[in-house]
Design a protein around this motif. Structure first.
Motif, PDB file in Angstrom:
ATOM      1  N   LYS A  36       0.831  -1.205   0.000  1.00  0.00           N
ATOM      2  CA  LYS A  36       0.000   0.000   0.000  1.00  0.00           C
ATOM      3  C   LYS A  36       0.868   1.259   0.000  1.00  0.00           C
ATOM      4  CE  LYS A  36      -3.467   2.477   2.740  1.00  0.00           C
ATOM      5  NZ  LYS A  36      -4.291   2.460   3.975  1.00  0.00           N
ATOM      6  N   VAL A  39       2.723   1.603  -3.503  1.00  0.00           N
ATOM      7  CA  VAL A  39       1.836   2.025  -4.592  1.00  0.00           C
ATOM      8  C   VAL A  39       1.462   3.496  -4.438  1.00  0.00           C
ATOM      9  CG1 VAL A  39      -0.458   1.722  -5.604  1.00  0.00           C
ATOM     10  CG2 VAL A  39       0.935  -0.281  -5.054  1.00  0.00           C
ATOM     11  N   ASN A  40       1.099   3.891  -3.226  1.00  0.00           N
ATOM     12  CA  ASN A  40       0.707   5.289  -3.003  1.00  0.00           C
ATOM     13  C   ASN A  40       1.863   6.260  -3.190  1.00  0.00           C
ATOM     14  OD1 ASN A  40      -2.036   4.887  -2.444  1.00  0.00           O
ATOM     15  ND2 ASN A  40      -1.618   4.351  -0.315  1.00  0.00           N
ATOM     16  N   ASP A  44       1.310   7.770  -7.040  1.00  0.00           N
ATOM     17  CA  ASP A  44       0.359   8.694  -6.432  1.00  0.00           C
ATOM     18  C   ASP A  44      -0.501   9.409  -7.474  1.00  0.00           C
ATOM     19  OD1 ASP A  44      -0.633  10.403  -4.137  1.00  0.00           O
ATOM     20  OD2 ASP A  44       0.288  11.942  -5.395  1.00  0.00           O
ATOM     21  N   TYR A  46      -1.361   8.474 -10.450  1.00  0.00           N
ATOM     22  CA  TYR A  46      -2.293   7.569 -11.119  1.00  0.00           C
ATOM     23  C   TYR A  46      -3.384   7.075 -10.168  1.00  0.00           C
ATOM     24  CZ  TYR A  46       1.484   7.742 -14.483  1.00  0.00           C
ATOM     25  OH  TYR A  46       2.443   8.192 -15.367  1.00  0.00           O
ATOM     26  N   VAL A  47      -3.066   6.985  -8.900  1.00  0.00           N
ATOM     27  CA  VAL A  47      -4.087   6.641  -7.911  1.00  0.00           C
ATOM     28  C   VAL A  47      -5.105   7.775  -7.816  1.00  0.00           C
ATOM     29  CG1 VAL A  47      -4.539   6.188  -5.477  1.00  0.00           C
ATOM     30  CG2 VAL A  47      -2.584   5.103  -6.591  1.00  0.00           C
ATOM     31  N   LYS A  48      -4.609   9.021  -7.763  1.00  0.00           N
ATOM     32  CA  LYS A  48      -5.501  10.176  -7.655  1.00  0.00           C
ATOM     33  C   LYS A  48      -6.336  10.371  -8.916  1.00  0.00           C
ATOM     34  CE  LYS A  48      -2.738  12.781  -4.307  1.00  0.00           C
ATOM     35  NZ  LYS A  48      -1.887  13.980  -4.065  1.00  0.00           N
ATOM     36  N   VAL A  52      -5.357   3.842 -11.263  1.00  0.00           N
ATOM     37  CA  VAL A  52      -4.962   2.733 -10.384  1.00  0.00           C
ATOM     38  C   VAL A  52      -5.823   2.747  -9.128  1.00  0.00           C
ATOM     39  CG1 VAL A  52      -3.100   1.737  -9.008  1.00  0.00           C
ATOM     40  CG2 VAL A  52      -2.591   2.745 -11.244  1.00  0.00           C
ATOM     41  N   GLU A  53      -6.320   1.580  -8.763  1.00  0.00           N
ATOM     42  CA  GLU A  53      -7.113   1.422  -7.542  1.00  0.00           C
ATOM     43  C   GLU A  53      -6.510   0.278  -6.724  1.00  0.00           C
ATOM     44  OE1 GLU A  53     -11.744   0.464  -6.141  1.00  0.00           O
ATOM     45  OE2 GLU A  53     -11.178   0.433  -8.268  1.00  0.00           O
ATOM     46  N   LEU A  54      -6.328   0.507  -5.462  1.00  0.00           N
ATOM     47  CA  LEU A  54      -5.744  -0.494  -4.566  1.00  0.00           C
ATOM     48  C   LEU A  54      -6.808  -0.990  -3.602  1.00  0.00           C
ATOM     49  CD1 LEU A  54      -3.090  -1.906  -3.646  1.00  0.00           C
ATOM     50  CD2 LEU A  54      -2.776  -0.010  -2.041  1.00  0.00           C
TER      51      LEU A  54
END
Length: 318
Positions: A36, A39-40, A44, A46-48, A52-54
């Motif tokens: 976690k 990835v964050n 970061d 692409y998560v925002k 990307v979803e975790l």
């Protein structure tokens, strides 16, 4: 590795068309929290953006993992390991039911190339017979593509028989249950496995996909727009244009030639040729290459018969 490769191999516009879901198991909470954090930190942006979803797989999601039935002559440790793997995949698939049109399963330590998305779409469009599963890697459970509307069936199958069969065996059962007549593997494949350290304790394996080939052509020529004609009978979907067009993945693969067979490149506009290059052969199929032939340069096509240029005025070349 997998996240970096997928993101770097996807154009900005195409990133709006895909969604990457990364699942981590909380059976090992320390490892899950490390993933976690990584990835964050690394992805970061692409998560925002939502690319990307975790998600975390809670301990409560797992059925009993002790005193499992031993099958395929596997010891207790291996049976438990592949049982956890089945539940991981089942949870991930159940989470993604109907969230998209298609779903493709990947693992860590996997790389791809810049043409993977277009090649997947092309293979889907070119596959005219019924399919429940398409394969873009010959390895295990890597690169298996399904319709998202079918994911609940696969998730239930993986969970129901989580201890009896490895996941790749269950996918063959799924394919047969869905009455798909044969496995449909795209060659060259699109995903390559690199890691040698298995998640199974004390196991190292150097497994790679022998059918994997990069989309990047070995010869990067300036190929003018042209029509390709040949009397050679192509094998499956490996058409001549695959080899000629620089922006298309794959290669031309034909059944054994006979004397008199031809392959003609007819430019759509007149060209001033100074030189040309031809490459043949595949590293896994040493005999699949051009042994001999004649190169001719023509100026006028006289007639066409089917897919083959029948007669044309030519000048002998080398």
């Amino acid at each position: 590795m997998t996240l970096s490769s997928i993101i770097n191999s996807t154009t900005h516009d195409d990133q709006k068309r895909i969604h990457i879901v990364v699942a981590v198991s909380f059976l090992n909470q320390t490892c899950a929290l490390e993933v976690k954090h990584t990835v964050n930190e690394m992805f970061d942006t692409y998560v925002k953006s939502g690319l990307v979803e975790l998600i975390g797989i809670p301990v409560e999601a797992y059925p009993p993992l002790h005193n499992l039935r031993k099958t395929y002559d596997d010891d207790e440790i291996r049976v438990r390991w592949r049982s956890i793997q089945n539940i991981d995949y089942s949870y991930l698939m159940a989470y993604n039911v109907n969230r998209s049109t298609y779903y493709i399963q990947l693992e860590d330590d996997v790389t791809t190339n810049s043409g993977y998305l277009k090649a997947i779409e092309q293979f889907i469009n070119d596959t005219t017979e019924y399919w429940a599963m398409l394969e873009f890697s010959s390895l295990g459970f890597i690169g298996k593509l399904f319709r998202s509307s079918d994911l609940h069936k696969i998730a239930n199958l993986l969970r129901t028989f989580y201890a009896e069969h490895p996941c790749d065996f269950l996918m063959i059962h799924f394919m047969k249950l869905m009455i798909q007549d044969r496995r449909m593997l795209k060659i060259p494949t699109l995903f390559q496995h690199h890691g040698i350290q298995s998640s199974l304790p004390n196991l190292t394996r150097n497994i790679s996909d022998r059918f994997y080939a990069t989309v990047t052509k070995t010869i990067k020529g300036d190929n003018p727009s042209a029509d390709i004609y040949t009397s050679l009978k192509q094998y499956k979907l490996h058409e001549p244009a695959n080899a000629y067009n620089n922006n298309v993945a794959g290669f031309f693969w034909a059944l054994p030639p006979k004397v008199g067979d031809t392959l003609v490149v007819a430019f759509k506009r007149p060209q001033c040729l100074k030189r040309f290059a031809l490459s043949s052969g595949f590293h896994e199929k040493g005999d699949d290459k051009i042994a001999s032939g004649v190169v001719e340069v023509g100026t006028l096509i006289k007639s066409l018969t089917g897919d083959t240029v029948n007669r044309f005025k030519v000048y002998r070349g080398h």
